[in-house]
Structure formats: structure tokens, C-alpha cells
Write an enzyme that holds these catalytic residues in place. Sequence first.
Site, PDB file in Angstrom:
ATOM      1  N   ASP A 162       0.619  -1.213   0.009  1.00  0.00           N
ATOM      2  CA  ASP A 162      -0.119  -0.001   0.360  1.00  0.00           C
ATOM      3  C   ASP A 162       0.870   1.201   0.032  1.00  0.00           C
ATOM      4  O   ASP A 162       1.185   1.218   1.021  1.00  0.00           O
ATOM      5  CB  ASP A 162      -1.146   0.037   1.050  1.00  0.00           C
TER       6      ASP A 162
ATOM      7  N   LYS B 269       0.966  10.599 -16.595  1.00  0.00           N
ATOM      8  CA  LYS B 269       0.275  12.176 -16.417  1.00  0.00           C
ATOM      9  C   LYS B 269      -1.351  11.954 -16.360  1.00  0.00           C
ATOM     10  O   LYS B 269      -1.230  11.125 -16.573  1.00  0.00           O
ATOM     11  CB  LYS B 269       0.235  12.950 -17.966  1.00  0.00           C
TER      12      LYS B 269
ATOM     13  N   HIS C 247       2.510  10.152 -23.896  1.00  0.00           N
ATOM     14  CA  HIS C 247       2.150   8.449 -25.529  1.00  0.00           C
ATOM     15  C   HIS C 247       2.077   8.957 -26.318  1.00  0.00           C
ATOM     16  O   HIS C 247       2.614   8.688 -27.105  1.00  0.00           O
ATOM     17  CB  HIS C 247       0.966   7.411 -24.498  1.00  0.00           C
TER      18      HIS C 247
ATOM     19  N   LYS D 287       3.515   7.964 -30.744  1.00  0.00           N
ATOM     20  CA  LYS D 287       3.073   6.899 -31.441  1.00  0.00           C
ATOM     21  C   LYS D 287       3.867   7.544 -32.945  1.00  0.00           C
ATOM     22  O   LYS D 287       4.594   8.370 -33.073  1.00  0.00           O
ATOM     23  CB  LYS D 287       1.831   7.805 -31.474  1.00  0.00           C
TER      24      LYS D 287
ATOM     25  N   GLU E 168     -11.852  12.378 -29.925  1.00  0.00           N
ATOM     26  CA  GLU E 168     -13.248  11.344 -29.270  1.00  0.00           C
ATOM     27  C   GLU E 168     -14.472  10.838 -29.585  1.00  0.00           C
ATOM     28  O   GLU E 168     -15.010  11.682 -28.926  1.00  0.00           O
ATOM     29  CB  GLU E 168     -12.416  10.852 -28.103  1.00  0.00           C
TER      30      GLU E 168
ATOM     31  N   ASP F  11      -6.706  17.306 -19.149  1.00  0.00           N
ATOM     32  CA  ASP F  11      -5.993  16.024 -19.337  1.00  0.00           C
ATOM     33  C   ASP F  11      -5.380  15.825 -20.467  1.00  0.00           C
ATOM     34  O   ASP F  11      -5.232  14.984 -21.284  1.00  0.00           O
ATOM     35  CB  ASP F  11      -7.748  15.505 -19.289  1.00  0.00           C
TER      36      ASP F  11
ATOM     37  N   HIS G  85      -0.795  16.060 -23.991  1.00  0.00           N
ATOM     38  CA  HIS G  85      -0.794  15.697 -26.218  1.00  0.00           C
ATOM     39  C   HIS G  85      -0.854  17.004 -26.953  1.00  0.00           C
ATOM     40  O   HIS G  85       0.113  16.665 -27.714  1.00  0.00           O
ATOM     41  CB  HIS G  85      -1.876  14.733 -26.122  1.00  0.00           C
TER      42      HIS G  85
ATOM     43  N   LYS H  83     -14.183  15.041 -26.005  1.00  0.00           N
ATOM     44  CA  LYS H  83     -14.907  13.633 -25.835  1.00  0.00           C
ATOM     45  C   LYS H  83     -16.270  14.137 -26.320  1.00  0.00           C
ATOM     46  O   LYS H  83     -17.347  14.765 -26.703  1.00  0.00           O
ATOM     47  CB  LYS H  83     -15.499  13.419 -24.448  1.00  0.00           C
TER      48      LYS H  83
HETATM   49  C1  BG6 Z   1      -4.983   9.989 -22.203  1.00  0.00           C
HETATM   50  C2  BG6 Z   1      -6.508  11.145 -21.677  1.00  0.00           C
HETATM   51  O1  BG6 Z   1      -3.487  10.408 -22.095  1.00  0.00           O
HETATM   52  O2  BG6 Z   1      -5.364   9.927 -23.407  1.00  0.00           O
HETATM   53  C3  BG6 Z   1      -7.665  10.143 -22.154  1.00  0.00           C
HETATM   54  O3  BG6 Z   1      -6.468  10.728 -20.359  1.00  0.00           O
HETATM   55  C4  BG6 Z   1      -7.693  10.005 -23.554  1.00  0.00           C
HETATM   56  O4  BG6 Z   1      -8.847  11.032 -21.491  1.00  0.00           O
HETATM   57  C5  BG6 Z   1      -6.532   9.567 -24.187  1.00  0.00           C
HETATM   58  O5  BG6 Z   1      -8.843   9.629 -23.983  1.00  0.00           O
HETATM   59  C6  BG6 Z   1      -6.492   9.531 -25.522  1.00  0.00           C
HETATM   60  O6  BG6 Z   1      -5.533   8.624 -26.088  1.00  0.00           O
HETATM   61  P1  BG6 Z   1      -5.324   7.866 -27.304  1.00  0.00           P
HETATM   62  O7  BG6 Z   1      -4.034   7.788 -28.095  1.00  0.00           O
HETATM   63  O8  BG6 Z   1      -6.243   6.838 -27.524  1.00  0.00           O
HETATM   64  O9  BG6 Z   1      -5.627   9.076 -28.433  1.00  0.00           O
END
Ligand code: BG6
Length: 495
Positions: free
Chosen positions: A96, A153, A183, A187, A221, A240, A245, A344
Site C-alpha cells: 500500500d 500524466k 504517450h 505514436k 474522441e 487532460d 498531448h 470527448k
Molecule cells: C489520455 C487521456 O491521456 O489520452 C484520455 O487521459 C484520452 O482521456 C486518451 O482518452 C487518448 O489517447 P489516444 O491514444 O486514444 O488518443
Amino acid sequence: MTLPTSELATALPACDVVVFGGTGDLALRKLLPALYHRDLEGQLPDDTRVVGISRSEMGDDAYRAVVRDGLAEHVGDLDQPTVERLLARVHHLKLDARSDDGWHLLHGLLKDRPEVSSRVFYLAVAPALFGPICERLEQAGVVDESARVVLEKPIGTDLESARRINDAVGRVFEESQIFRIDHYLGKESVQNLLVTRFANTFLEPLWNSRWVDHVQITVAESLGVGDRGGYYDSSGALRDMVQNHLLQLLCLVAMEPPTYVGRETVRDEKLKVLQALKIMSPEEVDRDTVRGRYTQGVVDGAVVPSYDDDLGHPGSRTETFVAIRAEVQNWRWAGVPFYLRTGKRMDQKISEIVVVFKEPPHAMFPHSEGVTGPNRLHIQVQPEEGMRLSMTAKEPGPGGIRLRPVSLDLSYATTFSERSPEAYERLLMDVMKGNPTLFMRRDEVEAAWTWVEPILQRWASSPDRPQRYPAGTSGPTAAATLLERDGRTWQESDQ
Ligand code: BG6
């Protein structure tokens, strides 16, 4: 193709990868599938181990069963020998992060492994735990010079909290040992952006305010917040997605060429872009940003609930959509707007950068028919990876010159036969190799918060609420107005 273990790549030293949040969504959906794919390619040395940490009382076997199910769900067509090989590397430890108990067990598990060259601590947990975990790792005596820590993040919720986290982690690990993941930088198509810009000559002379009218960056998204409502409602689209990103994508579009692609050189250039972003006044925030929140609508033919229904209660002020008109104040980009948009529950999942060039300086075909637009370079990040250059051509046939928009298309899927690896595959291997190029440095994260913070503050003090948009659309109408005001329109992916 599955490589026999004896052909494992030697370039990568064996590691102990310790995943905090080992039974969590990220570990099961992304990290373990990424390790599976690398193992399938023969890139995980024999002695590499994965230690999943969670608060549950479960032994190695029970955890392996959880990992096996996760792989079946998230990888699809599995190569069984690789699954078995990966599972044999997997262990579980109950810990924990908020308690001092049990950390000696981690020490016991990691010690006396001369065959392992480094330990990677992957913190796939809430950022509030980053500092306490690092402190306990140090107290447990498992942090040595070769250790690395990976932070997911979001790093904080504003500049001050980001600094606090960075300070806490920095008390235990040197900056060179800290890998902050975005991330998007892993890509394929994002990395190709650097190659496209800097391994070809024809774009560079045009890549500036003289020839570029504006840049659009869209990360849309179709999914809603799902069961992440708890986290998302305290975050919102700006924190977020934009703070990390979208700003990273902007940096790669706008940065100057580094002298070479090295650990610090790319990050140095990205930092300069972040520092050149024009900080907005409250009036500019009102004028140049749009917030939205989805209501019930139709996505892919199915009725989907509103954000409030996803959350389970009304009254939230959190935005699920953002559009921003940003400016990079430097010699190359002065006067070129960068329009950022993310949301979203939009009509489709698509991430794309569009560089819109200026109209030709002189209309040579005044009597021609047909409608064309300026040249546009579409850099498609996902779901299709590729690049499309929109041009104008003469429609074949006699009877005058008719102009028609055409496109030069580069599709990764048809041009390259290789599987495009998931971002986490590349990033995890880079952590194990100790290559920080694709990770965010402390100064980048803090510079990004410095730009975002005045927007957050203005939104927090403003009586306005996010504008509603029905799920399955391209966001609130104000997002279209943001560009129309400048005589421009969003480039949708089919244009
Ligand atoms: C994440 C966010 O960092 O990236 C999410 O927290 C989001 O909310 C996601 O859905 C999107 O990643 P990808 O690679 O699917 O575009």
C-alpha cells in the site's frame, strides 16, 4: 514471427520493471500488452521481470491469471508460447503506497540480481502518490544510480502542484532518472512528423509565417468519460489533453530543427516553443477559448448519455471539449494562429494536424471553373496513420481550364507492411534503455502549465459555463465561430 529465446536482442539489458497500479486499467490495457508485443519480437532479455504491485492479497499465480485475462482481452490473437514466457516473468507484491508496511519485501525481491542492469519503477497511480512512493522506495533502499522512475500524466493540476510533485520526485531521483510519459510522443505518426519536417528539404522553406496561413490540431474522441468520471471531472479536457498531448503536437510542428536528434536537443527546442506561447489575458481567454460539455446524442448509430448522466449527477462545470486560438510568438510563427481542438463524444475518433498554406499570391486562372482551396498538409495521427497533401489540378478534358482539388496520399498501412507498434511499446523500451528523448522534461511540463494556468484561472472565476453540444457532433457552435471570426473554417477529415 516468434523468435526463439536464444535470439533475443542483446542491445537491451535485463531489467526489473516494477509497476505500481499493477492490476489497474493502464497496466492491463497498455503496459502488459506492450511488453507482450516486445517479448513476441524477441526484445525482452531472459532475466527481465515484471513485478505488479497492488493492495490486493494475491500471489504470483492469481496475478498471472489476471494478466492472462488482460492479454486475452486487449491483444486479440495471442501467441501462446510468448504468453507463457511473459507470464513466467510476472510476479506480484502486495503493497500500500500510503503505508510503511511491507516495503522490505520489495527490497528482498529486487536485491541480489547482478544479471539485472536497472530497475524501472512505473507509477501507474494517482499523481498524489508519486511523492510518497518515491520516498518509500528510497527508504526501502531500492533506489540506486541505475534506477528509473516513470510518471504517468497528469503531472499535477496546475503549476504549483506540478512543481510540488517534481520537487518530491526530484528529492529521490535525478532528472536524468525521471521519465514523464506523454504517450502521444510514442505514436509512430508523431515521430514521423519530425522525420517529415527534418529529413526532407522541400517543406522547410515553406514552414513559416510567410507561407503558412494557420495550423489546426484536432484530437477528437467518440468515447465519453466512461468509468473514469471521478478522475475526469476534477480534470477536464484542458488539463487532460491540451496541457500535454496537444501542446506536444504543437511543439513538434512549430519547433526549430535541432542540430541532431539527441536526448536533450529535441526537448530544448520544444521548450523554446512552449516558452514562446503567448500568455493570454482574461479578455483574451474569453475571446480565444471555447469550452463545451456533451449532452445526450447519437454516436455510431447508438444513443449515448450526457456527461451528467455518465457522472451520475448534474451540476458539474467541467469541460469535455476545448477549442483554443493560440499564438507562438517568435520569428518563424508571428501572426500564424494555431487552432487547437479536442473533445470527448465527438462524431468520430480522429487525431489530425492540418497545416493550411496561404493562397497563391496571384490568381492566374481567373476564368476557370471549379472550387479549390489553399494547399493543406494533413498529418493523420490516428486512427489511420499517414499524410495527405491537398493540391489543385486541372480536370482533364477540352473546353477551358477547370480546377479541381486533388490529393497526394501517403498511407502508412499501404506503404509499409510492418505492424505499427503501440506508443507504449516504444516508450517502455526507451525507459529500459535509458533514452529520455521522447519523455517530458521538468521544464517542459512546467512551461506548459505556465501557459495553461491563466486559462484555468479565468474559467474558474467566470460565471460562464461550458456550452452544450450534442454527443456525436463536432462540438459547440462557438468552436466554429472561433475560426469564422478570422475568415477560416475547421478542416474536417473528409475535406
Ligand atoms: C489520455 C487521456 O491521456 O489520452 C484520455 O487521459 C484520452 O482521456 C486518451 O482518452 C487518448 O489517447 P489516444 O491514444 O486514444 O488518443
